[in-house]
Design a protein around this motif. Structure first.
Motif, PDB file in Angstrom:
ATOM      1  N   UNK A   1      24.860 -56.333   5.807  1.00  0.00           N
ATOM      2  CA  UNK A   1      24.764 -55.412   4.676  1.00  0.00           C
ATOM      3  C   UNK A   1      24.308 -54.035   5.143  1.00  0.00           C
TER       4      UNK A   1
ATOM      5  N   UNK B   1      24.624 -56.472  -3.697  1.00  0.00           N
ATOM      6  CA  UNK B   1      24.085 -55.122  -3.900  1.00  0.00           C
ATOM      7  C   UNK B   1      23.964 -54.749  -5.373  1.00  0.00           C
ATOM      8  N   UNK B   2      22.787 -54.279  -5.810  1.00  0.00           N
ATOM      9  CA  UNK B   2      22.678 -53.859  -7.197  1.00  0.00           C
ATOM     10  C   UNK B   2      23.174 -52.429  -7.454  1.00  0.00           C
ATOM     11  N   UNK B   3      23.014 -51.544  -6.444  1.00  0.00           N
ATOM     12  CA  UNK B   3      23.396 -50.136  -6.618  1.00  0.00           C
ATOM     13  C   UNK B   3      24.492 -49.785  -5.608  1.00  0.00           C
ATOM     14  N   UNK B   4      25.020 -48.571  -5.742  1.00  0.00           N
ATOM     15  CA  UNK B   4      25.967 -48.001  -4.773  1.00  0.00           C
ATOM     16  C   UNK B   4      27.146 -48.938  -4.527  1.00  0.00           C
TER      17      UNK B   4
ATOM     18  N   UNK C   1      26.916 -52.240 -11.783  1.00  0.00           N
ATOM     19  CA  UNK C   1      26.267 -51.011 -12.254  1.00  0.00           C
ATOM     20  C   UNK C   1      25.690 -51.131 -13.662  1.00  0.00           C
ATOM     21  N   UNK C   2      25.616 -52.339 -14.189  1.00  0.00           N
ATOM     22  CA  UNK C   2      24.969 -52.495 -15.484  1.00  0.00           C
ATOM     23  C   UNK C   2      23.527 -52.928 -15.239  1.00  0.00           C
ATOM     24  N   UNK C   3      22.827 -53.245 -16.317  1.00  0.00           N
ATOM     25  CA  UNK C   3      21.450 -53.697 -16.177  1.00  0.00           C
ATOM     26  C   UNK C   3      21.352 -55.202 -16.016  1.00  0.00           C
ATOM     27  N   UNK C   4      22.517 -55.851 -15.964  1.00  0.00           N
ATOM     28  CA  UNK C   4      22.502 -57.302 -15.864  1.00  0.00           C
ATOM     29  C   UNK C   4      22.736 -57.705 -14.408  1.00  0.00           C
ATOM     30  N   UNK C   5      21.801 -58.481 -13.877  1.00  0.00           N
ATOM     31  CA  UNK C   5      21.845 -58.858 -12.470  1.00  0.00           C
ATOM     32  C   UNK C   5      22.543 -60.208 -12.335  1.00  0.00           C
TER      33      UNK C   5
ATOM     34  N   UNK D   1      25.273 -64.425   2.957  1.00  0.00           N
ATOM     35  CA  UNK D   1      25.109 -64.649   1.517  1.00  0.00           C
ATOM     36  C   UNK D   1      26.218 -63.976   0.725  1.00  0.00           C
TER      37      UNK D   1
END
Lengths: 233, 354
Positions: A13, A44-47, A70-74, A102
């Motif tokens: 990553x 990845x949560x961002x970018x 890119x939402x608030x849901x992980x 992973x």
């Protein structure tokens, strides 16, 4: 540069997979091909590729991305449209695989179809300036972990060694020994050495299969306050 | 020059903590800080350290308490909702005068909120995260390099003053990548702590680590003693950066990611002839009140830029004793202002206030 119907970018990553996938998609599009980018990142949560959605659309490139990117849901969800790309064979696909074993795990479900068609390139993206892949040994263990996780062997290596906007031509030249050793240890060719476009003139001629990256930093460079080097602390 | 590596902010925290001598990490995954734990999981077993994924955030902070009782450097990391859970443990650490590092890579709240960046734990961090009268040292990094540098500083000051320290970053700082020059590796510290519970060797009385005090008189004394130590820290450990303040008429006050955005806005405003500068707090507790009060005599107004509804604005108004007007530029819920939004605020102030 030769290409197959499907190009997969996997690796540690932060090695530059998403950025390479976007640039490769643009390059394929420039060859006049119909292109779809698929975001398989469940880590990845961002970018994410999603950041480039509008720009891709303007260039006639489709994007398959999780509705939750890119939402608030992980939620690590895979969009169903990926099957259409892998099995449909109607267009050229660029698959941006998530980081490490992973991230690569999510690729496994598509592997039977990818193998059946057998028109793919599975590229191992490396950045020798990342702390956990600085040595050939460490990089090889990441390589093996990913192959085990997704059960699809790599077919080539992309040397994407860089320090972001601080990269110099010397950094790229110095990374050749690392990339060459990886190549000989894995028995895989170095498919390309990717560099920021500004570095290409200085490196032209010294490095085979140089791939200049015309779009950089996954657009987050353009997001406010994230330019490298502004703060000298 | 030392060799640079390209790191995510979260990785920089983990590597810097290891280089600073920390060999015990306890955590529980939460976006956007999971890379801290992932890095520790890869690295700690190779260097004889401990990585342990606890069953909860509460368990993790109490494991930190356990290691801290032996005087050894230890840490935990989480994001906003997880930090709420850790607050009880942080209060116990403070009550037992134990050093520890707690990393908060903030996300939008309250409640589960979201996973996008935020600075809305400012109050929580700076008012003593937990019950009782206490403070923790709070550091606000504004680059991946500072994520590394301030991690080491936080660990060392925590041990120096025997109190918890918090690295208060936001999701953007945790996720973004920049080249980093890693700090030098420190000698392991925490080996010679006269207060630690490491066995008496039958040579001294027992050291008892506890936050319970049976005598109210003694508990009062302990609280007062602790605040005498805090006064020392406020005198010695404030850190801040001044940018283009030499002739500034407007002073931006901002930390973390919004300080970088503000910096872009300052460059743009200066190009329009507006005299604007910035004081960027690097420590949020102790809060750099002194330079702000000094600036209040020179500038016409202040502009607070934050990813919350104006939590630092209170500290700023207290610091300058309300001598000058303070405006607020904010975004919340995981949103980030553009430098143009900040620039608009600067222009409005330059035109005579709003």
């Amino acid at each position: 540069m030769d290409y197959r119907r499907l190009t997969l970018f996997a690796g540690h990553y932060g090695s530059g997979k998403t950025n390479l996938a976007l640039n490769w998609a643009y390059w394929l599009r420039d060859q006049g091909l119909p292109v779809t980018v698929a975001d398989l990142d469940i880590v990845n949560p961002y970018f994410r590729t999603k950041d480039a959605e509008d720009e891709l659309a303007e260039h006639g490139i489709s994007l398959i991305s999780s509705a939750y990117a890119n939402s608030n849901l992980d939620v690590p969800a895979m969009p169903k449209e990926i099957y259409a790309l892998v099995e449909g064979r109607a267009c050229y696909g660029v698959l941006d695989v998530g980081g490490d074993d992973r991230g690569a795990l999510a690729l496994g479900r598509y592997v039977p179809a990818i193998r059946a068609e057998n028109d793919y390139e599975m590229l191992f993206v490396v950045n020798g300036a990342r702390p956990l892949t600085r040595t050939v040994e460490d990089t090889l263990s990441v390589f093996q972990e990913i192959e085990r996780a997704c059960v699809l062997p790599f077919t080539g290596i992309v040397n994407n060694t860089n320090l972001g906007a601080a990269t110099t031509p010397e950094d790229v030249l110095a990374s050749r020994a690392y990339a060459d050793e990886l190549s000989s240890r894995t028995g895989l060719p170095i498919k390309m050495t990717s560099v920021e476009k500004r570095l290409a003139p200085a490196l032209q001629g010294s490095i085979d299969a140089l791939f200049p990256l015309s779009i950089l930093g996954l657009y987050y460079m353009e997001k406010e306050g994230m330019h490298y080097g502004e703060i000298n602390l | 020059m030392k060799e640079k590596v390209l790191m995510k902010g979260n990785e920089a925290i983990a590597e810097a903590a290891i280089l600073a001598g920390c060999r015990h990490y306890f955590g529980y995954p939460i976006t956007p800080q999971t890379e801290v734990a992932a890095y520790m999981a890869k690295k700690m077993p190779k260097i004889g350290g401990t990585f342990l994924q606890a069953e909860s955030e509460i368990a993790a902070i109490n494991m930190v308490y356990g290691v801290a009782s032996t005087g050894k450097p230890s840490m935990t990391s989480s994001s906003s909702p997880g930090i709420s859970l850790k607050c009880e443990g942080i209060s116990y650490l403070a009550g037992a005068d134990l050093p520890a590092l707690i990393v908060d890579v903030q996300r939008g709240g309250p409640g589960l909120g979201g996973i996008q960046p935020s600075q809305s734990d400012y109050f929580l961090a700076t008012r003593g995260p937990g019950h009782g009268d206490f403070h923790v040292l709070v550091f606000a990094p504004a680059s991946v390099q500072e994520m590394a540098d301030l991690t080491g500083r936080a660990l060392h000051l925590a041990w120096k003053y025997r109190m918890p320290a918090m690295l208060l970053a936001d999701g953007t700082m945790g996720q973004m990548m920049e080249p980093v020059e890693l700090p030098e590796e420190h000698e392991a510290f925490g080996t010679d702590n006269p207060w630690a519970a490491v066995g008496t060797g039958m040579k001294r009385p027992h050291n008892i680590i506890n936050s319970l005090e049976l005598s109210p008189e003694r508990l009062e004394e302990k609280n007062v003693e602790r605040f005498e130590r805090y006064a020392e820290i406020e005198k010695n450990e404030c850190a801040w950066e001044e940018y283009r303040m030499e002739d500034a008429e407007i002073c931006i006050v901002s930390y973390g990611i919004t300080a970088r955005i503000s910096r872009n806005a300052i460059v743009a405003a200066r190009a329009e002839g507006i005299k604007v500068g910035m004081i960027r707090p690097i420590t949020l507790w102790p809060f750099p009140a002194e330079p702000l009060l000094a600036a209040a005599d020179k500038v016409d107004s202040f502009l607070c830029v934050e990813l919350n509804m104006g939590q630092m604005k209170d500290d700023l108004e207290l610091a300058i004793r309300c001598r000058k007007p303070v405006d607020l530029c904010y975004r919340v819920g995981g949103m980030i202002p553009t430098s143009d939004e900040v620039l608009d605020h600067i222009r409005a102030l330059a035109e005579g206030g709003r």
